[in-house]
Design a protein around this motif. Structure first.
Motif, PDB file in Angstrom:
ATOM      1  N   ALA A  29      16.032 -36.272   3.583  1.00 34.03           N
ATOM      2  CA  ALA A  29      15.858 -36.483   2.150  1.00 34.03           C
ATOM      3  C   ALA A  29      16.192 -35.256   1.320  1.00 34.03           C
ATOM      4  O   ALA A  29      16.776 -35.351   0.263  1.00 34.03           O
ATOM      5  CB  ALA A  29      14.416 -36.912   1.879  1.00 34.03           C
ATOM      6  N   ASN A  36      16.313 -27.334  -3.188  1.00 37.11           N
ATOM      7  CA  ASN A  36      15.236 -28.193  -2.697  1.00 37.11           C
ATOM      8  C   ASN A  36      14.901 -27.898  -1.246  1.00 37.11           C
ATOM      9  O   ASN A  36      13.741 -27.905  -0.846  1.00 37.11           O
ATOM     10  CB  ASN A  36      15.636 -29.673  -2.825  1.00 37.11           C
ATOM     11  N   GLY A  98       7.444 -31.968  -5.799  1.00 38.29           N
ATOM     12  CA  GLY A  98       6.559 -33.116  -5.975  1.00 38.29           C
ATOM     13  C   GLY A  98       6.721 -34.279  -5.025  1.00 38.29           C
ATOM     14  O   GLY A  98       5.811 -34.616  -4.286  1.00 38.29           O
ATOM     15  N   PRO A  99       7.896 -34.898  -5.000  1.00 36.59           N
ATOM     16  CA  PRO A  99       8.053 -36.073  -4.139  1.00 36.59           C
ATOM     17  C   PRO A  99       7.899 -35.762  -2.670  1.00 36.59           C
ATOM     18  O   PRO A  99       7.667 -36.664  -1.869  1.00 36.59           O
ATOM     19  CB  PRO A  99       9.492 -36.521  -4.421  1.00 36.59           C
ATOM     20  N   TYR A 100       8.063 -34.500  -2.300  1.00 37.20           N
ATOM     21  CA  TYR A 100       8.062 -34.180  -0.875  1.00 37.20           C
ATOM     22  C   TYR A 100       6.693 -33.835  -0.317  1.00 37.20           C
ATOM     23  O   TYR A 100       6.556 -33.658   0.881  1.00 37.20           O
ATOM     24  CB  TYR A 100       8.985 -33.000  -0.594  1.00 37.20           C
ATOM     25  N   VAL A 101       5.728 -33.722  -1.191  1.00 37.64           N
ATOM     26  CA  VAL A 101       4.409 -33.308  -0.712  1.00 37.64           C
ATOM     27  C   VAL A 101       3.927 -34.233   0.401  1.00 37.64           C
ATOM     28  O   VAL A 101       3.465 -33.795   1.443  1.00 37.64           O
ATOM     29  CB  VAL A 101       3.403 -33.308  -1.881  1.00 37.64           C
ATOM     30  N   GLY A 102       4.057 -35.523   0.163  1.00 37.21           N
ATOM     31  CA  GLY A 102       3.638 -36.477   1.185  1.00 37.21           C
ATOM     32  C   GLY A 102       4.412 -36.298   2.469  1.00 37.21           C
ATOM     33  O   GLY A 102       3.879 -36.443   3.559  1.00 37.21           O
ATOM     34  N   LEU A 103       5.703 -35.925   2.320  1.00 34.13           N
ATOM     35  CA  LEU A 103       6.523 -35.760   3.511  1.00 34.13           C
ATOM     36  C   LEU A 103       6.086 -34.574   4.349  1.00 34.13           C
ATOM     37  O   LEU A 103       6.266 -34.568   5.563  1.00 34.13           O
ATOM     38  CB  LEU A 103       7.999 -35.564   3.112  1.00 34.13           C
ATOM     39  N   ILE A 105       3.019 -33.522   4.771  1.00 35.53           N
ATOM     40  CA  ILE A 105       1.794 -33.861   5.495  1.00 35.53           C
ATOM     41  C   ILE A 105       2.113 -34.590   6.788  1.00 35.53           C
ATOM     42  O   ILE A 105       1.540 -34.310   7.835  1.00 35.53           O
ATOM     43  CB  ILE A 105       0.874 -34.734   4.625  1.00 35.53           C
TER      44      ILE A 105
ATOM     45  N   TYR B  75      -3.737 -38.220  -0.974  1.00 34.85           N
ATOM     46  CA  TYR B  75      -3.045 -37.941   0.282  1.00 34.85           C
ATOM     47  C   TYR B  75      -4.028 -37.839   1.437  1.00 34.85           C
ATOM     48  O   TYR B  75      -3.857 -38.445   2.488  1.00 34.85           O
ATOM     49  CB  TYR B  75      -2.260 -36.628   0.195  1.00 34.85           C
ATOM     50  N   ILE B  79      -4.543 -40.716   4.436  1.00 32.50           N
ATOM     51  CA  ILE B  79      -4.187 -40.412   5.809  1.00 32.50           C
ATOM     52  C   ILE B  79      -5.408 -40.444   6.721  1.00 32.50           C
ATOM     53  O   ILE B  79      -5.300 -40.780   7.898  1.00 32.50           O
ATOM     54  CB  ILE B  79      -3.404 -39.090   5.903  1.00 32.50           C
ATOM     55  N   CYS B 115       5.471 -41.139   9.147  1.00 34.18           N
ATOM     56  CA  CYS B 115       5.525 -40.971   7.696  1.00 34.18           C
ATOM     57  C   CYS B 115       5.705 -42.295   6.969  1.00 34.18           C
ATOM     58  O   CYS B 115       5.360 -42.431   5.799  1.00 34.18           O
ATOM     59  CB  CYS B 115       6.607 -39.989   7.254  1.00 34.18           C
ATOM     60  N   LEU B 118       2.179 -43.757   5.820  1.00 33.88           N
ATOM     61  CA  LEU B 118       1.650 -43.104   4.623  1.00 33.88           C
ATOM     62  C   LEU B 118       2.544 -43.425   3.435  1.00 33.88           C
ATOM     63  O   LEU B 118       2.075 -43.700   2.337  1.00 33.88           O
ATOM     64  CB  LEU B 118       1.576 -41.593   4.826  1.00 33.88           C
ATOM     65  N   LEU B 122       1.678 -44.922  -0.320  1.00 32.26           N
ATOM     66  CA  LEU B 122       1.988 -44.173  -1.541  1.00 32.26           C
ATOM     67  C   LEU B 122       2.881 -44.985  -2.474  1.00 32.26           C
ATOM     68  O   LEU B 122       2.706 -44.982  -3.681  1.00 32.26           O
ATOM     69  CB  LEU B 122       2.652 -42.840  -1.203  1.00 32.26           C
TER      70      LEU B 122
ATOM     71  N   ASN C 129      10.342 -40.182 -10.604  1.00 34.19           N
ATOM     72  CA  ASN C 129      10.079 -39.874  -9.201  1.00 34.19           C
ATOM     73  C   ASN C 129      11.281 -40.205  -8.340  1.00 34.19           C
ATOM     74  O   ASN C 129      11.141 -40.520  -7.177  1.00 34.19           O
ATOM     75  CB  ASN C 129       8.890 -40.704  -8.694  1.00 34.19           C
TER      76      ASN C 129
END
Lengths: 199, 195, 206
Positions: A29, A36, A98-103, A105, B75, B79, B115, B118, B122, C129
């Motif tokens: 991504a 990025n 921002g959008p990658y924070v979840g990624l 984790i 988050y 999780i 991923c 999750l 989201l 987003n």
């Protein structure tokens, strides 16, 4: 193993991406722009270092049954701290990440290092291992991003390198190109290591 | 969100495939797709966990996080819900059917870090889906993931007999195959808008 | 017997106990961090928003708060938050806050219309987003500029925006899409058209 050996090992020999095939989702991504990729890479290094350190500190107390949940909790906490910190003090960078924070984790690298190393080694060593793994990952990301940004946009970190005469390779901008580039990278590294073995 | 639930379900499987369009859930996808049986097992497990946790997280988000104004913890909470659910499922399966447990074995812990799972939760929040829509989206994404991993496993099995350069064997080839599949799926974009 | 009992209870309750304590600790740390940073984040957000409103209406941004208070009045009607700008008691434009669904999440934008709603004088995306480097390029200057200074009403009828591929030369209300990000571009165009229709319906300008 000495600290230096641990570092080199997680950075190169056991590289998270090309050797262990981990952290692929984000590698696909993020890598269409160098900036990025850099932000993502640094975020992962930070999270890896602190998470591995903390998990290693607690390793003798974590019950085996729930160790995944505990690891995930610790990792997620650090990622959120990074996110909150960025939002407050470096908002522009936060917008990029921002959008990658979840990624980050669910980035398998972090769980992978936690399980494979941090649970069995001392905190400082674990932190070093984490930093090495993170840098190895960042390194791969930057290489792929270099080509994707160059051919897809003609820029380098946002600076125009190739002029108008260059027809942009749209495929480099879209995610599938990351698959191909990563495969090529793996092939290249394999041959380099093979050559080194032969010599 | 006025969105036909059935269309949402079908789109989640095909045109907005969580793996081939959003590129989530790659790690286990690449490593497990060596054999069709294990792919089937993992795929079903992912489908089951994805559907249930999406539903669970819906309640957690709208009935716990929002009223208590702790959305920034989403988050972590999501999780943990996923990890706890997988843990619970593992314990239930172990007690009810040891055979199933041994065949699924290592996959269950692997799912916690998928991923895609999750990601689906989201997305559900970001796209403001209703409960029915969330379940349809979760189930559809799960089936989509299952189909994608089966497709790769099938192709890998066929390709096994042909010549592959040593450096590309395994992960390298899987990446290229997936890249081509993803390219194909780009053709689907715009057919059904599920946002 | 006693040993088995102890072992059993340690097996059953210790993990739950450990998990709960750890969760409380970490969530506690996060909550503290969150509340410490919130004031800064909110101030920054409000500041940014004011800046965006001013920019959309083509007003100076050298002193954001001052200019905002001088020129802008906030209003709300028919489900729309809007901000009209007055310079020397003359209305120079209306700025509406609109939103639409993007590929990955909601897109929020500000649009500025002139006094009689015949021209779209400003367009700025304030929140999105989309895929960074791809769909997120809708925030780039060249893309947003395409919507600016465009006539949107002709004989009382709304002229809608449409998309063309990046190599085509757009005419009138056509916009070049972002290459490789058809969905995001379409999301923006749809959002604009839908909201313009609604605004004209609700506010009924001549």
């Amino acid at each position: 193993m000495t600290k230096k050996q641990i570092f080199i090992n997680s950075l190169y020999h056991e590289n998270a991406v090309w050797r262990q095939i981990l952290g692929i989702c984000s590698a696909l991504a993020v890598t269409n722009q160098l900036m990025n990729s850099l932000v993502m890479g640094l975020g992962v290094v930070f999270t890896l270092a602190f998470s591995c350190f903390t998990i290693s500190l607690l390793r003798n107390y974590i019950p085996a049954r729930i160790r995944m949940m505990v690891q995930v909790l610790i990792i997620a906490s650090y990622v959120i701290i990074v996110d909150l910190f960025l939002k407050a003090f470096l908002p522009d960078i936060s917008k990029a990440l921002g959008p990658y924070v979840g990624l980050i984790i669910t980035n398998c690298i972090i769980m992978g290092r936690a399980e494979a190393f941090a649970m069995k080694n001392t905190p400082l060593n674990s932190a070093i291992d984490g930093i090495g793994a993170g840098l190895g990952y960042a390194f791969v990301l930057l290489i792929i991003a270099f080509f994707r940004e160059l051919f897809g946009f003609g820029t380098f970190f946002g600076f125009q390198i190739l002029g108008q005469w260059w027809t942009k390779w749209s495929i480099m901008v879209m995610a599938p190109s990351a698959f191909f580039m990563l495969a090529l990278l793996m092939w290249f590294v394999y041959n380099v290591q093979l050559k080194n073995k032969k010599d | 969100m006025e969105l036909n639930v059935f269309i949402l379900f079908m789109a989640a499987i095909f045109t907005s495939n969580i793996l081939l369009t959003n590129f989530l859930g790659m790690c286990s996808y690449l490593s497990v797709s060596r054999q069709i049986e294990s792919s089937l097992g993992l795929g079903f497990a992912v489908f089951f966990v994805m559907t249930c946790t999406t539903a669970l997280n819906y309640f957690v988000y709208y009935f716990v996080l929002v009223p208590l104004d702790i959305v920034y913890l989403q988050y972590i909470i999501f999780i943990i819900v996923i990890a706890a659910f997988v843990q619970l499922t593992e314990m239930v399966i172990e007690r009810l059917s040891p055979v199933l447990y041994y065949s699924l074995g290592i996959f269950l812990p692997l799912i916690t870090v998928n991923c895609a799972i999750l990601g689906v939760s989201l997305f559900m929040v970001i796209r403001n889906y209703s409960f029915i829509q969330s379940v349809a989206f979760g189930a559809g994404s799960g089936i989509g993931w299952l189909l994608a991993i089966l497709a790769l496993a099938g192709i890998r099995q066929k390709v096994n007999d042909t010549f592959v350069p040593a450096g590309l064997r395994g992960a390298g080839l899987s990446l290229i195959i997936t890249g081509i599949m993803a390219l194909g799926f780009i053709g689907f974009s715009g057919i059904a808008v599920i946002q | 017997m006693k040993q088995t009992k102890k072992y059993l209870s340690e097996r059953k309750f210790y993990p739950v106990f450990f998990m709960v304590i750890l969760t409380v600790i970490f969530v506690g740390v996060l909550a503290v961090f969150y509340h410490l940073t919130q004031a800064r984040v909110q101030t920054y957000k409000a500041h940014q928003f004011q800046k965006m409103v001013l920019l959309t209406l083509d007003l100076p941004v050298d002193q954001i708060e001052q200019n905002y208070n001088t020129y802008i009045t906030e209003e709300s009607q028919s489900g729309f938050d809007y901000y009209f700008a007055k310079r020397n008691d003359e209305i120079i434009g209306y700025c509406f806050k609109i939103e639409g669904s993007g590929l990955w999440g909601m897109i929020n934008a500000l649009i500025a219309l002139n006094q009689d709603f015949s021209e779209l004088i400003g367009f700025r995306i304030i929140d999105q987003n989309e895929t960074p480097g791809l769909g997120a390029r809708i925030t780039e200057e060249w893309f947003q500029k395409q919507f600016q200074d465009k006539k949107i009403r002709h004989d009382g009828e709304l002229i809608k925006f449409t998309m063309v591929p990046e190599d085509d030369i757009p005419e009138n209300n056509q916009v070049q899409q972002v290459t490789g990000a058809t969905s995001s571009t379409r999301a923006v165009v749809d959002m604009l058209n839908k909201n313009l229709v609604k605004i004209i319906q609700e506010f009924k300008p001549e």
